[in-house]
Design a protein around this motif. Structure first.
Motif, PDB file in Angstrom:
ATOM      1  N   HIS A 181      12.558 -47.212  15.923  1.00 32.86           N
ATOM      2  CA  HIS A 181      13.865 -47.496  16.533  1.00 32.86           C
ATOM      3  C   HIS A 181      14.339 -46.408  17.503  1.00 32.86           C
ATOM      4  O   HIS A 181      15.244 -46.646  18.285  1.00 32.86           O
ATOM      5  N   ILE A 231      13.399 -40.020   6.912  1.00 31.24           N
ATOM      6  CA  ILE A 231      13.909 -41.295   6.405  1.00 31.24           C
ATOM      7  C   ILE A 231      14.859 -41.816   7.476  1.00 31.24           C
ATOM      8  O   ILE A 231      15.736 -41.084   7.957  1.00 31.24           O
ATOM      9  N   CYS A 232      14.681 -43.098   7.860  1.00 32.48           N
ATOM     10  CA  CYS A 232      15.457 -43.684   8.954  1.00 32.48           C
ATOM     11  C   CYS A 232      16.283 -44.865   8.461  1.00 32.48           C
ATOM     12  O   CYS A 232      15.985 -45.422   7.412  1.00 32.48           O
ATOM     13  N   GLU A 233      17.274 -45.243   9.259  1.00 33.25           N
ATOM     14  CA  GLU A 233      18.209 -46.350   8.976  1.00 33.25           C
ATOM     15  C   GLU A 233      19.262 -45.858   7.984  1.00 33.25           C
ATOM     16  O   GLU A 233      18.961 -45.593   6.815  1.00 33.25           O
ATOM     17  N   HIS A 282       2.900 -49.664  13.340  1.00 33.26           N
ATOM     18  CA  HIS A 282       3.559 -48.707  12.450  1.00 33.26           C
ATOM     19  C   HIS A 282       3.646 -49.167  10.994  1.00 33.26           C
ATOM     20  O   HIS A 282       3.880 -48.354  10.099  1.00 33.26           O
ATOM     21  N   LEU A 342      12.042 -49.985   1.909  1.00 38.00           N
ATOM     22  CA  LEU A 342      13.361 -50.539   2.263  1.00 38.00           C
ATOM     23  C   LEU A 342      13.570 -50.540   3.775  1.00 38.00           C
ATOM     24  O   LEU A 342      14.234 -51.430   4.321  1.00 38.00           O
ATOM     25  N   PHE A 343      13.001 -49.548   4.462  1.00 38.82           N
ATOM     26  CA  PHE A 343      13.053 -49.515   5.928  1.00 38.82           C
ATOM     27  C   PHE A 343      12.422 -50.795   6.495  1.00 38.82           C
ATOM     28  O   PHE A 343      12.994 -51.451   7.374  1.00 38.82           O
ATOM     29  N   TRP A 344      11.252 -51.169   5.959  1.00 40.91           N
ATOM     30  CA  TRP A 344      10.562 -52.349   6.497  1.00 40.91           C
ATOM     31  C   TRP A 344      11.253 -53.643   6.100  1.00 40.91           C
ATOM     32  O   TRP A 344      11.233 -54.629   6.848  1.00 40.91           O
ATOM     33  N   VAL A 392      19.417 -47.164   4.433  1.00 41.98           N
ATOM     34  CA  VAL A 392      18.250 -46.741   3.649  1.00 41.98           C
ATOM     35  C   VAL A 392      18.407 -45.265   3.250  1.00 41.98           C
ATOM     36  O   VAL A 392      18.109 -44.881   2.107  1.00 41.98           O
ATOM     37  N   ARG A 426      16.168 -57.111  -4.750  1.00 37.26           N
ATOM     38  CA  ARG A 426      16.423 -55.840  -5.452  1.00 37.26           C
ATOM     39  C   ARG A 426      16.921 -56.096  -6.863  1.00 37.26           C
ATOM     40  O   ARG A 426      16.528 -55.429  -7.814  1.00 37.26           O
ATOM     41  N   TYR A 435      10.718 -41.631  -1.974  1.00 43.09           N
ATOM     42  CA  TYR A 435      10.375 -41.631  -0.554  1.00 43.09           C
ATOM     43  C   TYR A 435       9.620 -42.907  -0.174  1.00 43.09           C
ATOM     44  O   TYR A 435       9.948 -43.568   0.825  1.00 43.09           O
ATOM     45  N   ASP A 468      14.601 -58.136   7.998  1.00 38.66           N
ATOM     46  CA  ASP A 468      15.900 -58.820   8.064  1.00 38.66           C
ATOM     47  C   ASP A 468      16.455 -58.827   9.479  1.00 38.66           C
ATOM     48  O   ASP A 468      17.037 -59.812   9.923  1.00 38.66           O
ATOM     49  N   ASP A 469      16.300 -57.713  10.186  1.00 38.14           N
ATOM     50  CA  ASP A 469      16.903 -57.586  11.516  1.00 38.14           C
ATOM     51  C   ASP A 469      16.083 -58.286  12.605  1.00 38.14           C
ATOM     52  O   ASP A 469      16.654 -58.810  13.565  1.00 38.14           O
ATOM     53  N   LYS A 523      14.480 -53.944   5.814  1.00 41.03           N
ATOM     54  CA  LYS A 523      15.594 -54.034   6.771  1.00 41.03           C
ATOM     55  C   LYS A 523      15.075 -54.471   8.147  1.00 41.03           C
ATOM     56  O   LYS A 523      15.701 -55.299   8.825  1.00 41.03           O
ATOM     57  N   PHE A 524      13.931 -53.947   8.523  1.00 44.14           N
ATOM     58  CA  PHE A 524      13.310 -54.345   9.792  1.00 44.14           C
ATOM     59  C   PHE A 524      13.051 -55.863   9.796  1.00 44.14           C
ATOM     60  O   PHE A 524      13.347 -56.557  10.770  1.00 44.14           O
ATOM     61  N   ARG A 570       9.623 -34.848   5.571  1.00 40.79           N
ATOM     62  CA  ARG A 570       9.374 -36.293   5.735  1.00 40.79           C
ATOM     63  C   ARG A 570      10.644 -37.020   6.184  1.00 40.79           C
ATOM     64  O   ARG A 570      11.708 -36.823   5.603  1.00 40.79           O
ATOM     65  N   ASP A 576       8.284 -43.929  -6.442  1.00 39.18           N
ATOM     66  CA  ASP A 576       8.642 -42.698  -5.730  1.00 39.18           C
ATOM     67  C   ASP A 576       9.759 -42.988  -4.717  1.00 39.18           C
ATOM     68  O   ASP A 576       9.650 -43.925  -3.915  1.00 39.18           O
ATOM     69  N   ARG A 581       9.780 -45.634  -1.703  1.00 42.41           N
ATOM     70  CA  ARG A 581      10.732 -46.743  -1.807  1.00 42.41           C
ATOM     71  C   ARG A 581      11.590 -46.840  -0.539  1.00 42.41           C
ATOM     72  O   ARG A 581      11.851 -47.941  -0.035  1.00 42.41           O
ATOM     73  N   ALA A 582      11.985 -45.670  -0.011  1.00 48.10           N
ATOM     74  CA  ALA A 582      12.781 -45.674   1.237  1.00 48.10           C
ATOM     75  C   ALA A 582      11.970 -46.287   2.380  1.00 48.10           C
ATOM     76  O   ALA A 582      12.504 -47.038   3.201  1.00 48.10           O
ATOM     77  N   TYR A 635      18.415 -43.461  -0.444  1.00 45.56           N
ATOM     78  CA  TYR A 635      17.502 -42.350  -0.739  1.00 45.56           C
ATOM     79  C   TYR A 635      18.271 -41.149  -1.286  1.00 45.56           C
ATOM     80  O   TYR A 635      17.871 -40.536  -2.267  1.00 45.56           O
ATOM     81  N   VAL A 669      19.155 -58.622  -1.130  1.00 45.50           N
ATOM     82  CA  VAL A 669      19.907 -58.096  -2.285  1.00 45.50           C
ATOM     83  C   VAL A 669      19.389 -58.745  -3.576  1.00 45.50           C
ATOM     84  O   VAL A 669      19.216 -58.066  -4.596  1.00 45.50           O
ATOM     85  N   THR A 693       5.134 -53.789  16.553  1.00 43.03           N
ATOM     86  CA  THR A 693       5.616 -52.698  15.698  1.00 43.03           C
ATOM     87  C   THR A 693       5.020 -52.806  14.294  1.00 43.03           C
ATOM     88  O   THR A 693       4.616 -51.806  13.698  1.00 43.03           O
TER      89      THR A 693
END
Lengths: 223, 223
Positions: free
Chosen positions: B50, B63-65, A135, A94-96, B68, A71, A88, A101-102, A98-99, B61, A86, A90-91, B72, A68, A131
Motif C-alpha cells: 500500500h 506491521i501495516c494497516e 507479495h 489479518l493484513f491479507w 491490524v 474470527r 506477528y 475485503d478491500d 483486510k486486503f 518486522r 504467533d 497473525r498480523a 497486534y 468478523v 499483488t
C-alpha cells in the motif's frame, strides 16, 4: 432452536467463507437461505446496520460481517485453528484478509458495470492479482499461510471460484494463468481440499444466475 | 535501534490511532514522521503493497494497516486490554472497527471533492453518524464498550477530532450536536481522557494544513 444458525445466500462468496470455516471446524449448523430481493424480518432484526448476509447466530446472538464472523468462529471453536498462533504471523494473515475485503470488490464492480467504469474495475482486479502473486504467495507453499489451509485462503474464495465465472459472464480476462503461476497453483490447491470442494457452489448454477443478474442490472440502468 | 518504531504522519487519524494505543499501553516508541509527498525508502520497503503510513516496526518486522496494528499491539502487550475478553463482545467491537474503516472514508471524500460528489459524501457521513448514534452508543455509557475506553473509540478518532475541522474547512455540517446527543457526549468523553487529549493534533495546525491541502487538490483537478 439450533445452537448455530447461518443466514446466507447460496451463491454469495461471503456466505461461502462462513460455510468453509464451519465445515473445517466440524461445527454442525442450521442453514437458512435468504431471498436477497425480499429480506426476511430475521435478517433485518439481526443485522439492522447493514441488512446483509451472512449472519451467524450463536446461542440466539447475531454476529455480522464475514471477516468478523470468521474470527468469532476461530476464537469460539479452537480446533483446527484458522489463524497462526504467533502474533506477528497473525498480523500478516489479518493484513491479507483486510486486503481481500478491500480489493475483491473490483470483481463485483467489473461484473455490474460496462464501458470505462468496467475497464477501470478490470484493471484494479489485475493489480490485485499482481499483488497477491508478488507479495502474498510464497513459491513452493500450497496456501497463503504455508502447507495448511487457513483464514486467508478462505477470505480469497471470491478469487479462487467466483472470478472465473465473472470472467466468462463479462468476456474480460484479468486472470491469465501464465502470468500468475503461484496464484494458479493456489487456486488448484484450494479447490482440491475436500471440505472446500463440497462447499463451493456449482459453476453451471453460478453462470446461469450471474448472467441473468447482470442482464437485469444493466437493463435497469439503461431504462 | 528502538524495539518499537512508528512511521506516521502527525495529522493523520490513522497514525493517531496507533499513537493512542501505544500510549494507553505505556509502550515507549520511536516516532518517525513521513513526508507523504516524498515517501522514504523505509516506508516503501516496509509497506510495499500500500506504500502508506502508519507502519509499526517491532523488532525489525513491519506491521501495516492501522486496524491490524491495533490488534497486534493489543495481543503483544496485554496490559490495559483494548478489546473485551468475551468472544461475542469482541466480535461486536470488531464489527464497529470494520464499520469505522469502511464508513469514515466519507469524511475524506467530503473534504476532497465539490458539487454533487461532495453532497453525496456529506449524506453518507450523516448516515454514518446516525448509525453510530442509534446502534453503536448506549445511553449512559461513556464509551463504545462501556465505561472504559477501548479500541472502538480509538478507531473512531476521525469522527471525534477530524470531522469538526473538515466541517470548518468545507462549510458543511453533517454533525449537528442536538441531533446526536449520545455521539456528542462520547466526543467530549473521548477527548477528556488525558492520554487521548495529548495525542490529538492541535486544531489550529490542522485547520491551516487541511485548508491548504483542499485548495491544492481542487486546483489540480480544475487545471
Amino acid at each position: 432452536m439450533a445452537a448455530v444458525k447461518l443466514l446466507g445466500a447460496s451463491l454469495s462468496p461471503y456466505s461461502c467463507r462462513i460455510i468453509c470455516a464451519l465445515k473445517l471446524k466440524g461445527i454442525p449448523y442450521e442453514y437458512i437461505e435468504e431471498d436477497l430481493l425480499n429480506k426476511s424480518p430475521s435478517l433485518l432484526q439481526y443485522n439492522p446496520v447493514h441488512k446483509k448476509i451472512p449472519v451467524l447466530v450463536h446461542g440466539g446472538r447475531p454476529i455480522c460481517e464475514s471477516a468478523v464472523i470468521l474470527r468469532y468462529i476461530d476464537e469460539t471453536w479452537p480446533q483446527n485453528p484458522l489463524l497462526p498462533t504467533d502474533p506477528y504471523e497473525r498480523a500478516v494473515a489479518l493484513f491479507w484478509i483486510k486486503f481481500a475485503d478491500d480489493k475483491t470488490s473490483s470483481i463485483a464492480m467489473m461484473y455490474l458495470t460496462t464501458g470505462e467504469v468496467q475497464e477501470k474495475a478490470a484493471k484494479e482486479c489485475s493489480e490485485m492479482l499482481e499483488t497477491m502473486e508478488e507479495h502474498g504467495l510464497v513459491e513452493g507453499k500450497k496456501f497463503f499461510g504455508g502447507d495448511e489451509i487457513n483464514m486467508v485462503d478462505i477470505a480469497f474464495c471470491l478469487v479462487a471460484h467466483w472470478l472465473g465465472v465473472i470472467e466468462e459472464v463479462t468476456g474480460l480476462k484479468p486472470f491469465e494463468p501464465h502470468k500468475f503461476p503461484k496464484l494458479n497453483s493456489w487456486i488448484q490447491n484450494f479447490k482440491s481440499v475436500p471440505v472446500i470442494k463440497e462447499s463451493l457452489p456449482g459453476t453451471k448454477t453460478m453462470l446461469a444466475f450471474f448472467k441473468g443478474r447482470r442482464e437485469m442490472v444493466l437493463a435497469s440502468k439503461s431504462s
